[in-house]
Design an enzyme around this catalytic site. Structure first.
Site, PDB file in Angstrom:
ATOM      1  N   GLU A  98      48.981-163.488  -3.947  1.00  0.00           N
ATOM      2  CA  GLU A  98      49.633-162.593  -2.991  1.00  0.00           C
ATOM      3  C   GLU A  98      50.939-163.190  -2.476  1.00  0.00           C
ATOM      4  O   GLU A  98      51.161-163.358  -1.278  1.00  0.00           O
ATOM      5  CB  GLU A  98      48.676-162.264  -1.837  1.00  0.00           C
ATOM      6  N   GLU A 117      41.655-158.333  -6.992  1.00  0.00           N
ATOM      7  CA  GLU A 117      40.935-158.295  -5.716  1.00  0.00           C
ATOM      8  C   GLU A 117      40.785-156.853  -5.272  1.00  0.00           C
ATOM      9  O   GLU A 117      41.751-156.081  -5.306  1.00  0.00           O
ATOM     10  CB  GLU A 117      41.670-159.064  -4.606  1.00  0.00           C
TER      11      GLU A 117
END
Length: 485
Positions: free
Chosen positions: A192, A384
């Site tokens: 991320e 995710e």
């Protein structure tokens, strides 16, 4: 390419699995030569809807370093994967996992980040993990930097704010690629990466003593250093282990305009651009023009070495991965906002929320998949996605139908996106075995198919107990996504 029909099923080689991070599962924070990392110095949040992992100062770090317990730092204990990896991987195999995403902690391999030699015990631990995965025919998907770096580099050179960190990181990546050559088919550089605009947890740089303008300058400069390090790692991997593939990883923050008002549509477009800026750099190999105005308007000047742009251009990633938990609403005049997984935006009246205020939007996943496939034409990987909830253990069972409902709806939209023509490699839901929450460091925010007997204070037997969702996901994988009932 024109075809008279479209895909109606998941690809035969689709990679079903789950995802974790070293600092949320391993524990053993001071075992076998591991060094302290940035994740080890962030205290547990007092408010579960307030993500406070960036409220750190040099003084708070020094206090954490002096604390030799895990009382206030739950990520130090994780769920004890370090000692239970064989049992845990056996459970993943029982579900039928094709792939397991985990991270290799930089601080286990180079305790200070810039040591003269790698820590043999750290390499040996990951050798054992990968050997166990091989035993059960589960492919490793390794994240190289998942919200932790050796705290020594923060204290000595303020983490990624320093260009010197590039060389230290690429020494780590070269060591990993060489040691595990031929055994890891997929890597990701920075987890991320876009959340580096929020500060310490991703950049490893202390900036709480700076003005907001100074913070923004530091964070984007630190991110530039990560872009270069990622490109160099991709170059290393292609030379050392040519069969392996490198991906980038984005916290996808799909945003909708609050109204058809053109100023709201523009605000949503600009928010989306600032999110996709990171994959633009890593997948296309260059800074997009639209960021020039953003940088100029905010007084940001990126300091680059002479060959940085050439390095980025020559070494784009092979595939794009992302997390997806929620969508947001954006308007030119932003009112009440909701928070989730680093995304902030307006409340969408058409969506339900989790107990943590995260808006649940399965159709948004199909929208995101189509948008990203159209933009990049590179294979996509959802690494995710999941539902954090307060699971209740009753008579030795956890009946988590709410999790099944959540995952069923998202997987159904993945299938629709594949029918739309999206090239989707795989799906690793977040936290298959309950772990410590990233944002709040609590245990009671559970994602897993497997319940771990541990509370927020670290009390419990650590026993692993299969939830109802365990058997549901097992059926999904066995049917290659055909049976979602």
């Amino acid at each position: 390419m024109y075809k008279p029909d479209y895909p109606h099923e998941f690809p035969k080689n689709f990679l079903w699995g789950g995802a974790t991070a070293a600092n949320q599962i391993e524990g053993a924070w001071n075992v076998d030569g591991k060094g302290l990392t940035t994740a080890d110095v962030v205290r547990q949040a007092s408010d579960r809807k307030k993500m406070s992992m960036d409220d750190v100062t040099r003084a708070s770090i020094e206090e954490a370093v002096a604390d030799t317990t895990d009382t206030h730092y739950p990520k130090r204990r994780g769920n004890d994967f370090y000692h239970r990896y064989e049992e845990d991987i056996r459970l993943l195999a029982e579900m039928g996992f094709k792939v397991f995403r985990f991270s290799i902690a930089w601080g286990r391999i180079f305790p200070n980040g810039d040591d003269a030699e790698p820590n043999a015990a750290g390499l040996a631990f990951y050798d054992q993990v990968i050997s166990t995965l091989e035993k059960y025919h589960i492919q490793p998907l390794v994240t190289l930097s998942h919200y932790e770096m050796p705290i020594h580099l923060t204290l000595e050179q303020n983490g990624w704010a320093s260009r010197k960190t590039i060389a230290a990181f690429n020494r780590f990546t070269e060591t990993v690629f060489t040691h595990f050559r031929g055994r890891v088919p997929y890597y990701l550089t920075f987890n991320e990466i876009n959340t580096g605009t929020w500060g310490f947890h991703e950049t490893g740089a202390i900036d709480t003593d700076r003005s907001s303008d100074e913070q923004l300058q530091l964070r984007y400069q630190a991110l530039h250093h990560q872009f270069v390090a990622s490109a160099m790692a991709t170059k290393q991997l292609h030379a050392i282990d040519p069969s392996a593939k490198m991906g980038c990883m984005l916290a996808r923050m799909q945003t909708y305009p609050a109204t058809p008002n053109p100023v709201d549509v523009l605000a949503a477009q600009q928010a989306d651009q600032r999110n996709l800026f990171f994959t633009d750099v890593q997948a296309r190999g260059e800074y997009p023009e639209y960021m020039n105005r953003y940088f100029a308007d905010h007084g940001i000047r990126i300091q680059m070495a002479a060959d940085d742009e050439a390095v980025l251009k020559a070494n784009p990633v092979d595939f794009i991965s992302f997390s997806y938990y929620m969508t947001t609403v954006t308007s030119a005049d932003q009112g009440h906002v909701v928070n989730g997984n680093m995304a902030t935006g307006g409340r969408n009246p058409y969506l339900q929320e989790s107990a943590w205020g995260w808006q649940i939007d399965p159709v948004g996943l199909r929208i995101t998949l189509n948008a990203m496939w159209d933009r990049y034409r590179k294979p996509l990987f959802i690494v995710e996605n999941g539902l954090g909830a307060e699971d209740k253990l009753e008579d030795g069972h956890v009946h988590d139908s709410y999790r099944i409902d959540y995952l069923r709806a998202h997987i159904a939209q993945m299938k629709q996106a594949i029918g739309d023509g999206v090239q989707l490699m795989g799906y690793t839901m977040w936290g298959p075995i309950d772990l410590i929450s990233f944002s709040t460091s609590e245990m009671s925010k559970r994602y897993g198919f497997v319940y771990v007997d541990q509370d927020d204070e670290g009390r419990g037997s650590l026993a692993r107990i299969k939830k109802d969702s365990f058997y549901w996901y097992q059926k999904v994988i066995q049917s290659n996504g055909a049976d979602l009932s």
